[in-house]
Each structure stands twice: as C-alpha cells, then as structure tokens.
Design a protein around this motif. Structure first.
Motif, short mmCIF file in Angstrom:
data_model
loop_
_atom_site.label_atom_id
_atom_site.label_comp_id
_atom_site.label_asym_id
_atom_site.label_seq_id
_atom_site.Cartn_x
_atom_site.Cartn_y
_atom_site.Cartn_z
N TRP A 9 -5.62 2.37 0.19
CA TRP A 9 -4.43 3.23 0.14
C TRP A 9 -3.39 2.46 -0.65
CZ3 TRP A 9 -2.39 7.88 2.05
CH2 TRP A 9 -1.00 7.98 2.05
N SER A 10 -2.79 3.08 -1.66
CA SER A 10 -1.79 2.36 -2.45
C SER A 10 -0.79 3.34 -3.05
CB SER A 10 -2.48 1.59 -3.58
OG SER A 10 -1.53 0.81 -4.27
N ALA A 11 0.48 3.03 -2.91
CA ALA A 11 1.52 3.89 -3.49
C ALA A 11 2.14 3.24 -4.72
CB ALA A 11 2.61 4.17 -2.45
N THR A 12 2.44 1.95 -4.62
CA THR A 12 3.11 1.28 -5.75
C THR A 12 2.20 0.27 -6.45
OG1 THR A 12 4.22 -0.12 -4.10
CG2 THR A 12 5.51 1.65 -5.05
N GLY A 13 0.93 0.31 -6.15
CA GLY A 13 -0.05 -0.42 -6.97
C GLY A 13 -0.49 -1.78 -6.46
N ASN A 14 0.24 -2.39 -5.51
CA ASN A 14 -0.18 -3.71 -5.04
C ASN A 14 -1.61 -3.66 -4.47
OD1 ASN A 14 2.30 -4.76 -5.73
ND2 ASN A 14 3.13 -4.74 -3.65
N SER A 15 -1.83 -2.71 -3.59
CA SER A 15 -3.15 -2.64 -2.93
C SER A 15 -4.22 -2.15 -3.90
CB SER A 15 -3.07 -1.73 -1.70
OG SER A 15 -1.97 -2.08 -0.91
N LEU A 16 -3.86 -1.27 -4.82
CA LEU A 16 -4.84 -0.84 -5.82
C LEU A 16 -5.25 -2.03 -6.68
CD1 LEU A 16 -6.53 1.06 -7.54
CD2 LEU A 16 -4.46 1.80 -8.71
N PRO A 60 -1.38 -1.30 2.45
CA PRO A 60 -0.10 -1.98 2.73
C PRO A 60 0.26 -1.97 4.21
CG PRO A 60 0.28 0.17 1.68
CD PRO A 60 -1.18 0.06 1.92
N VAL A 61 1.20 -2.83 4.56
CA VAL A 61 1.85 -2.77 5.88
C VAL A 61 2.98 -1.75 5.80
CG1 VAL A 61 3.25 -4.03 7.56
CG2 VAL A 61 1.41 -5.21 6.35
N TYR A 62 3.02 -0.80 6.72
CA TYR A 62 4.19 0.08 6.86
C TYR A 62 4.74 -0.14 8.26
CZ TYR A 62 3.12 2.92 2.65
OH TYR A 62 2.89 3.36 1.37
N PHE A 63 5.94 -0.63 8.35
CA PHE A 63 6.59 -0.87 9.64
C PHE A 63 5.67 -1.64 10.59
CE2 PHE A 63 8.58 3.09 8.03
CZ PHE A 63 9.81 2.53 7.73
N GLY A 64 5.20 -2.76 10.12
CA GLY A 64 4.43 -3.66 10.97
C GLY A 64 3.05 -3.16 11.35
N VAL A 91 -4.59 -6.89 3.62
CA VAL A 91 -3.34 -6.18 3.86
C VAL A 91 -2.31 -6.72 2.88
CG1 VAL A 91 -1.49 -6.08 5.54
CG2 VAL A 91 -3.82 -5.69 6.27
N THR A 92 -1.64 -5.84 2.15
CA THR A 92 -0.56 -6.31 1.28
C THR A 92 0.77 -5.99 1.96
OG1 THR A 92 -0.20 -4.30 -0.04
CG2 THR A 92 -1.96 -5.79 -0.77
N CYS A 93 1.73 -6.89 1.81
CA CYS A 93 3.01 -6.66 2.49
C CYS A 93 4.14 -7.32 1.72
CB CYS A 93 2.95 -7.21 3.93
SG CYS A 93 2.91 -8.99 4.00
N GLY A 94 5.34 -7.11 2.22
CA GLY A 94 6.51 -7.72 1.60
C GLY A 94 6.91 -9.00 2.30
N GLY A 95 6.16 -9.44 3.30
CA GLY A 95 6.48 -10.73 3.92
C GLY A 95 6.28 -10.79 5.42
N SER A 96 6.11 -9.65 6.08
CA SER A 96 5.93 -9.73 7.53
C SER A 96 5.00 -8.61 8.00
CB SER A 96 7.28 -9.58 8.25
OG SER A 96 7.80 -8.30 7.96
N GLY A 97 4.34 -8.87 9.12
CA GLY A 97 3.53 -7.82 9.74
C GLY A 97 2.07 -7.83 9.35
N SER A 126 8.15 -6.34 -2.04
CA SER A 126 8.13 -5.18 -1.15
C SER A 126 8.62 -3.91 -1.82
CB SER A 126 8.98 -5.46 0.09
OG SER A 126 9.05 -4.29 0.86
N SER A 127 7.94 -2.84 -1.52
CA SER A 127 8.33 -1.54 -2.07
C SER A 127 9.33 -0.82 -1.18
CB SER A 127 7.08 -0.67 -2.23
OG SER A 127 6.44 -0.54 -0.97
N TYR A 128 9.64 -1.43 -0.03
CA TYR A 128 10.52 -0.71 0.91
C TYR A 128 11.97 -0.84 0.45
CZ TYR A 128 12.25 1.22 5.23
OH TYR A 128 12.87 2.03 6.14
#
Ligand SMILES: Cc1cc2nc3c(=O)[nH]c(=O)nc-3n(C[C@H](O)[C@H](O)[C@H](O)COP(=O)(O)O)c2cc1C
Length: 285
Positions: A9-16, A60-64, A91-97, A126-128
């Motif tokens: 699953w990828s929205a902004t490409g990190n996980s893709l 990606p991680v979404y809200f932990g 799991v790709t993330c912006g730094g936590s979770g 992070s894309s958030y």
C-alpha cells in the motif's frame, strides 16, 4: 524458479519504492516476485496460491498502526495454502510507530495461525502534513537527507530479506494504541476538510491516484465522498498545489519519494488485481 510475492500500500511512493526494490533484487537473484497493489480493493476475498517461498507486506504507518484499508485486506487474506514461507514486513514511517505496527501485523497473522519471519522498519520523510511536513520557506530541507538515509537502510533490509534472515518480532504495546486506534479507524469523513483553490486545472489526477476511489469529479472539479484513508495522495501529488487540507497544509511542502512518479502510482493501481475502469467524471451528484 523460487516464487515470491509482495502486497503493498503506498500513497506518496515510499512503500512503493521499497516494494519495487525488493522485487527487483529477487528477480536479479534468479527468483520471481509479484507485486500486488492493494489500492482500489473493495472487499473482494483473496486467496494466495501455494508455492510462494517468501510473502511480503510493505506499507506505511498511519497513526501508529496499519492503514485501515490494508488491515482489512490482510484480515480477509486467505493464507491457508502458504507453508514454510518466509513471511516478512517492511513498514515505512516518518520516525515512530514502526514496532507497534509490525506487532499489529504479527497479531493479525497469528489469527490465521501464521507469523512473521522477519519485520523491518524504514524511516523516511513523513507524508503527514500537520506534524512533520516542512514549511515551504524552510532553508535547510530535511526531506532529501531523510530520504537518502531511508534508502541506505533499504539496502540493508533488501539483503536481509533475500537471505531470508529472521529478525526479532516486536511485541504489542497496548499503551501505544491509546487514542490512536479510534483515530485510525474513523478517518472516512476526515476528507470534509479538503478544498481546491483557483489553481485547479481539472486534470483529474487526484481522482485517478486515490487508492480508495474516493474522489469524484463534478464539472471536472474534485469532490471527496467520505470514504477517505487520509493517505494524502491527492494533496501531495497535485501538480498545481491546488488541493489544501483546510488551512493547515497551506504553507507546507508537498512530498513524494523522488524515485516514484504519479504515473507509476497510477499504473500500479490500475494494473492491480482490484482495478476497475472508473469514470470519475460527473459521478454520483
Ligand atoms: C494519515 C497518516 C498518518 C501517519 N502516521 C504516522 C505515524 O504515526 N508515525 C510515523 O512515523 N509516520 C506517520 N505517517 C507518515 C508515513 O508513515 C510515512 O510518510 C510513510 O513512509 C508514507 O508511505 P507512502 O509514501 O508509501 O505512502 C503518517 C502518514 C499519514 C498520511
């Protein structure tokens, strides 16, 4: 030939980018690797055939935790034909979770009497938009540095997965989920805050890329239909910066992994097993 598969699953490409790199290395190693995009999945059941030697989940991680649509996909995924495979997650993330998300996945797989053989986390930019994404006038952008650091870690992760090296699997930390779980599972209406500005050229790309098929077009302008995952693909990929999330995104940078294009996100979605031809124009209103 050894047969492998990755669900992503990828929205902004990190996980893709991560899924693609792993797949390409499998092929270069004389093994096959299918990439299965879960974008546009609408609840169809999916049974994995037998014979896969590695089964991967990249997201990606979404809200932990696990993005809700991806979680629902895994819940129904039939893995009964999978025996002795190396089941891995990245799991790709912006730094936590990362740990709590891997622990969530382990628990989901345990319900199917399966388990992770290896679990990895890669920190990217992070894309958030609210917490992390930089202000447009930042003089020393972090995104490039963080993306390069993420890609360096990716090289290690690829090596470990190709060698089918087991890792320690993180344990569930209930405290981490406090407050987050409800948030993660009640996002569908959060799209009420998306607005378009005068720069919208009615290109329709937001509708094409949305992994939830949540965006319709009326008079060629987008509207959101309250089945949102808050992935922010529409906002980050808009070629004209014409989409805002209320006012909070107004002075924030837009981000996508530099090795991934909007066309590629669209191609993965439209060639995935759940794709369907949708006419987004003048739909539903
Ligand atoms: C709705 C949402 C929630 C997020 N929550 C977290 C979080 O809890 N922790 C974190 O480190 N990153 C978080 N992120 C950042 C993403 O996990 C990260 O940017 C990821 O690499 C995006 O993957 P993609 O480019 O494949 O879509 C969040 C992003 C979004 C859009």
């Amino acid at each position: 030939m050894r047969k492998n598969i990755i669900f992503f699953w990828s929205a902004t490409g990190n996980s893709l980018h991560v899924a693609r790199e792993i797949s390409e290395h499998f092929w270069a190693n004389g093994e096959s690797c299918e990439l299965v995009s879960v974008a546009a999945w609408r609840g169809e059941s999916f049974r994995l055939d037998e014979g896969y030697e590695a089964v991967g989940f990249v997201f990606p991680v979404y809200f932990g935790g696990i993005p809700s649509p991806f979680e629902h996909f895994i819940e129904q995924l039939n893995l009964s034909a999978v025996h002795d495979a190396h089941i891995f997650s990245v799991v790709t993330c912006g730094g936590s979770g990362g740990n709590s998300t891997n622990a969530d996945l382990e628990q989901l797989l345990n319900c199917k009497k399966k388990g992770l053989s290896s679990a990895h986390t890669i920190t990217y930019y992070s894309s958030y938009y609210i917490l992390h994404t930089e202000l447009v006038y930042t003089t020393r952008p972090r995104s490039k540095v963080q993306t390069q650091a993420g890609d360096r870690k990716l090289a290690e992760v690829v090596g470990a997965i190709l060698a089918r090296r087991p890792t320690k699997i993180p344990r569930m930390n209930p405290l981490y989920h406090f407050g987050y779980d409800r948030k993660r599972h009640s996002l569908s209406h959060c799209d009420e805050r998306f607005v378009t500005n005068r720069h919208c050229t009615s290109c329709g790309q937001c509708a094409e890329l949305c992994p939830m098929n949540n965006i319709g077009l009326v008079s060629d302008k987008p509207y959101w239909q309250h089945n949102c995952a808050l992935c922010l693909a529409c906002l980050h990929w808009c070629p004209n910066r014409a989409i805002e999330y209320g006012t909070v995104s107004r002075f924030r940078e837009r981000y996508h992994h530099p090795a991934v294009t909007a066309k590629e996100i669209h191609r993965e979605k439209s060639q995935g097993p759940f794709s369907q031809t949708i006419d987004f124009r003048n739909k539903g209103r």
